[in-house]
Write an enzyme that holds these catalytic residues in place. Structure first.
Site, mmCIF file in Angstrom:
data_model
loop_
_atom_site.group_PDB
_atom_site.id
_atom_site.type_symbol
_atom_site.label_atom_id
_atom_site.label_comp_id
_atom_site.label_asym_id
_atom_site.label_seq_id
_atom_site.Cartn_x
_atom_site.Cartn_y
_atom_site.Cartn_z
ATOM 1 N N GLU A 1 -4.429 -9.510 2.798
ATOM 2 C CA GLU A 1 -4.770 -9.723 4.516
ATOM 3 C C GLU A 1 -6.680 -10.582 4.324
ATOM 4 O OE1 GLU A 1 -2.662 -5.436 3.703
ATOM 5 O OE2 GLU A 1 -4.022 -6.933 3.046
ATOM 6 N N GLU B 1 0.814 -1.186 0.088
ATOM 7 C CA GLU B 1 0.511 0.246 -0.305
ATOM 8 C C GLU B 1 0.443 1.171 -0.018
ATOM 9 O OE1 GLU B 1 -3.725 -1.335 1.824
ATOM 10 O OE2 GLU B 1 -2.306 -1.550 3.292
#
Length: 262
Positions: free
Chosen positions: A136, A116
């Site tokens: 995730e 990210e």
């Protein structure tokens, strides 16, 4: 004094930001985010620094994202997206008004929050052995630092959602083929490749670079006609700057321009 989680050096108009926890593959704990926030504040306000390079220490990882040991100790936070109210806010992933370019130098793993971070940069240069993933979902979590949003904007939707709901990884070569990465080189050539991008950015007028970055980001989802009529503050500054006169003059006089960022 506690050891720094992040190293920050300034040389020749470049800010070098290095996540420095190689023993945990540069996983980011809350103190890392606090240090990064101070660094990004300094980077934005220092007129002598025109571009940043973000990387991870060692040769195994850019960053594997959130420090899960700390997460387990502290408990899962209630907020799903963003870091408002948490240490280090606003993090790079939410600094939507950061005016200067950031180059990600990706070596090894860029996973979860590490990926990210790279997605929030303007240019990504990766070693051939780099691996990108947002795993995730496999942990019962969500890519809440912008991964869900940025990946679906920077890749074809079906490609992005496939990686998001499976946690499957992307090789550096595949990321390049998809347009997610600007350049992929052998690991031993990574520093030279990054230096090449930085040199090319520094050849350009810093105010022009900021105006382009802001206009491109702010207009990305506007209808074309509206994009033309929208005001961009950094463009207002650039068009009235001395550098806007210096560039054409230097070209006519057959010399290198002397940028002053004013």
């Amino acid at each position: 004094m506690a050891e720094k989680r992040v190293r920050y050096e300034k040389r020749d108009r470049v800010g070098y930001v290095t996540l420095s926890r190689p023993h945990v593959l540069n996983a980011m704990d809350l103190r890392t985010h606090e240090e990064l926030a101070e660094i990004w504040d300094d980077f934005e306000r220092d007129d002598d620094v025109w571009v940043a390079v973000l990387t991870g220490a060692g040769d195994r990882a850019f960053s594997v994202g959130q420090d899960l040991k700390e997460l387990v100790r502290n408990g899962t936070p209630a907020a799903s997206f963003g870091s408002r109210g948490k240490p280090g806010w606003p993090r790079l992933t939410e600094r939507f008004d950061l005016s200067k370019p950031v180059v990600a130098r990706v070596n090894g793993y860029a996973l979860g929050g590490g990926f990210e971070l790279a997605l929030a940069c303007d240019v990504i240069v990766a070693s051939a052995d780099a691996t990108f993933a947002l795993p995730e979902a496999r942990l019962g979590l969500i890519a809440g630092a912008g991964g869900v949003f940025r990946l679906t904007r920077q890749l074809p939707y079906r490609t992005a959602i496939g990686h998001l709901i499976t946690g499957r990884s992307l090789s550096a070569g595949r990321a390049y083929d998809l347009g997610l990465v600007n350049e992929v080189v052998p690991a031993e050539e990574l520093d030279a490749a990054v230096a090449g991008w930085v040199t090319d950015i520094l050849r350009c007028a810093p105010l022009a670079v900021r105006a382009i970055k802001q206009a491109a980001a702010a207009s990305a989802h506007l209808p074309l006609a509206q994009a033309f009529t929208t005001r961009y503050p950094w463009e207002d500054i650039r068009m009235r700057s001395r550098d806007a006169e210096e560039g054409p003059r230097a070209f006519v006089e057959k010399r290198d321009p002397r940028w002053r960022a004013e």
